[in-house]
Design an enzyme around this catalytic site. Structure first.
Site, short mmCIF file in Angstrom:
data_model
loop_
_atom_site.label_atom_id
_atom_site.label_comp_id
_atom_site.label_asym_id
_atom_site.label_seq_id
_atom_site.Cartn_x
_atom_site.Cartn_y
_atom_site.Cartn_z
N GLY A 101 20.54 -11.14 -14.01
CA GLY A 101 21.45 -11.36 -12.89
C GLY A 101 20.84 -11.78 -11.57
CD GLU A 109 20.00 -7.74 -21.43
OE1 GLU A 109 20.97 -8.29 -20.89
OE2 GLU A 109 20.12 -6.86 -22.30
N PRO A 110 16.36 -11.20 -17.72
CG PRO A 110 14.23 -11.82 -16.98
CD PRO A 110 14.95 -10.81 -17.85
N GLY A 111 17.59 -14.44 -16.89
CA GLY A 111 17.78 -15.79 -17.42
C GLY A 111 17.48 -16.80 -16.32
NE ARG A 138 25.30 -22.94 -13.13
CZ ARG A 138 25.31 -22.74 -11.84
NH1 ARG A 138 24.91 -23.69 -11.01
NH2 ARG A 138 25.69 -21.58 -11.34
CE1 TYR A 160 30.99 -20.40 -14.44
CE2 TYR A 160 29.14 -21.92 -14.36
CZ TYR A 160 29.89 -20.99 -15.03
OH TYR A 160 29.53 -20.63 -16.30
CB CYS A 163 39.06 -39.40 -18.83
SG CYS A 163 38.24 -40.87 -19.42
CD GLU A 164 38.82 -32.78 -18.02
OE1 GLU A 164 39.00 -31.91 -17.16
OE2 GLU A 164 38.65 -32.55 -19.22
CE1 TYR A 200 23.47 -18.72 -18.47
CE2 TYR A 200 22.53 -18.69 -16.27
CZ TYR A 200 22.84 -18.05 -17.44
OH TYR A 200 22.51 -16.72 -17.60
N1 LLP Z 1 22.21 -10.36 -19.95
C1 LLP Z 1 23.53 -10.49 -20.25
C2 LLP Z 1 24.17 -9.51 -21.11
C3 LLP Z 1 24.25 -11.58 -19.73
O1 LLP Z 1 25.54 -11.70 -20.01
C4 LLP Z 1 23.60 -12.52 -18.89
C5 LLP Z 1 24.33 -13.67 -18.34
C6 LLP Z 1 22.23 -12.35 -18.63
C7 LLP Z 1 21.58 -11.25 -19.17
C8 LLP Z 1 21.44 -13.30 -17.79
O2 LLP Z 1 21.90 -13.40 -16.50
P1 LLP Z 1 21.07 -14.25 -15.42
O3 LLP Z 1 19.75 -13.55 -15.21
O4 LLP Z 1 20.88 -15.64 -15.95
O5 LLP Z 1 21.93 -14.21 -14.23
N2 LLP Z 1 27.03 -19.96 -16.97
C9 LLP Z 1 26.94 -19.25 -15.72
C10 LLP Z 1 26.16 -17.96 -15.85
C11 LLP Z 1 26.72 -17.03 -16.89
C12 LLP Z 1 25.90 -15.78 -17.05
C13 LLP Z 1 26.40 -14.95 -18.17
N3 LLP Z 1 25.59 -13.83 -18.49
C14 LLP Z 1 26.36 -20.17 -14.67
O6 LLP Z 1 26.07 -21.32 -14.98
O7 LLP Z 1 26.23 -19.75 -13.52
#
Ligand code: LLP
Length: 422
Positions: A239, A273-275, A312, A316, A342-343, A371
């Site tokens: 997050g 769980e960083p993404g 994105r 969003y 076409c949107e 993402y």
């Molecule tokens: N763990 C869980 C259970 C999650 O659902 C998520 C993201 C993460 C970890 C990783 O979160 P992060 O560190 O990346 O914030 N598509 C959207 C973001 C959706 C995130 C969903 N869950 C965007 O493009 O902003």
């Protein structure tokens, strides 16, 4: 911090001019910097040195095998949310013992696959899921390791579509209700309770919601201990936000320290769980200007990448910086940068002040490493773009562009349907 900078007026990734890659693979394409990826992994891991932890990269942000296999080498695990992600993680060399499985809708086949692979744990999102996992584990003659994803009901103060830890969201189990589920799990024959989990949202730019969540989880961990339920893992989700324009999210160092301080000496292994924070600023998407379209009210810059390539902004209203590949100091203008779909929602930027762009110019859409490609689609029967990984002066096409043939692979026109055409 990233690796995309102008040199002699041209935008480079490391030592490679992005326009050279464009000439080679065409546009649109995604480009990732391996040294930036390395730095971001280290920036997260270094403050955790000496802390009993496992970082499980949230693969939904970027599931390129090349990127994942680099992460595997760096000791990262994976947070997966589907059988497909588990398949990719294993294929990239991430051991199952470093995989956590989250998500509200795990199918029976996916549950079986994860049990048989021997993952670290399932993050349970509902009462019914717990029962099904117990059943499946029994059927397979295994014990399934689980943690309960607790919904701590804190407001992450981010976009509503990516808030996950509030009561109104579909994720996790209420703090109050989770106690009953732990007690239920304790009595299940094929379940091993190993942890507790939460994830409150994405693109958070403030530490306080994380710390509130830690507080609520800690209280629960203590309550569990008083019932004789001891845990191994405390999974704090992902997050942490990044800078797309002028956001000032906490540095990973401050995030990691604040969390480890807040957790204190619980004696649990911390799972992260960083993404986005790992990959977001490692990547850009490059596109070509097809047309300038000037109306009485607006100037549209029509490019060859659309919402199917990077959704994105459309989904969003997200902001991505846009930079021309060739730096120009001339006139600036306010434009909408739009795609070919076409949107009317198909835009990459709205009312954006940019240097004047002409047909054939190349642009980079910044901060597209998270993402971006993973949310791309074949909408409008557009082929998915290639992915390129740059390391210093070298670059590698780690995914080739789809062909038209790829678009129809697997499709069949039944003879009966063909005959009915008349
Ligand atoms: N763990 C869980 C259970 C999650 O659902 C998520 C993201 C993460 C970890 C990783 O979160 P992060 O560190 O990346 O914030 N598509 C959207 C973001 C959706 C995130 C969903 N869950 C965007 O493009 O902003």
């Amino acid at each position: 911090m990233h690796d995309f900078d102008y040199r002699d007026g041209k935008l480079y990734c490391g030592d490679v001019a992005l326009e050279d890659i464009a000439r080679d693979v065409g546009t649109p394409f995604y480009c990732y910097s391996l040294p930036t990826l390395h730095r971001h992994i280290r920036a997260f891991e270094e403050p955790l040195a000496g802390v009993n932890h496992q970082t499980c990269f949230a693969m939904k942000a970027n599931s390129s095998l090349a990127i994942l296999s680099y992460m595997a080498g760096q000791g990262l695990g994976a947070d997966v949310v589907s059988g497909g992600e588990l398949y990719r993680a294993l294929k990239a060399g991430i051991p199952a013992s470093r995989v956590v499985y989250s998500g509200v809708g795990k199918t029976t086949d996916e549950i079986d696959m994860a049990i048989q692979a021997g993952i670290m744990m399932f993050n349970i999102e509902s009462e019914q899921e717990l029962g099904v996992i117990n059943e499946r584990a029994g059927e397979l003659g295994e014990r399934a390791p689980v943690s309960i994803r607790v919904n701590p009901d804190v407001d992450p103060m981010t976009h509503p579509y990516i808030s996950t830890g509030m009561k109104k969201n579909k994720f996790g189990i209420d703090v109050e209700a989770s106690m009953a589920q732990y007690l239920r799990a304790r009595d299940m024959e094929n379940i091993e309770i190993v942890g507790i989990d939460c994830h409150i949202g994405s693109q958070l730019t403030d530490l306080s919601p994380f710390l509130d969540a830690v507080d609520r989880l800690k209280t629960l961990v203590e309550k569990l201990a008083s019932h004789g339920i001891t845990l191994k893992y405390l999974d704090l989700g992902g997050g942490l936000g990044i800078t797309y324009s002028d956001e000032e999210p906490p540095h990973p160092r401050d995030y990691c320290r604040a969390i480890t301080d807040a957790v204190g000496p619980l004696g649990l292994k911390l799972i992260f769980e960083p993404g986005r924070v790992i990959v977001g600023n490692t990547g850009v998407m490059v596109a070509t200007v097809l047309f300038r379209k000037e109306t009485k009210d607006k100037t549209f810059i029509v490019v060859d990448a659309g919402m199917n390539d990077l959704i994105r902004p459309a989904l969003y209203g997200a902001y991505h910086d846009i930079r021309p590949l060739e730096a120009v100091n001339g006139a600036r203008e306010t434009v909408d940068v739009v795609g070919p779909i076409c949107e009317s929602g198909d835009f990459l930027a709205r009312d954006r002040e940019l240097p004047e762009l002409s047909r054939g110019d190349l642009i980079a859409v910044m901060s597209a490493g998270a993402y971006g490609f993973t949310m791309s689609s074949n909408y409008n029967s557009r082929t998915r773009p290639p992915e390129v990984l740059v390391d210093g002066a070298k670059y590698y096409v780690v995914l080739k562009r789809q062909s038209y043939e790829d678009l129809v692979t697997g499709e069949k026109v039944p003879a009966a349907v063909r005959n009915k055409r008349g």
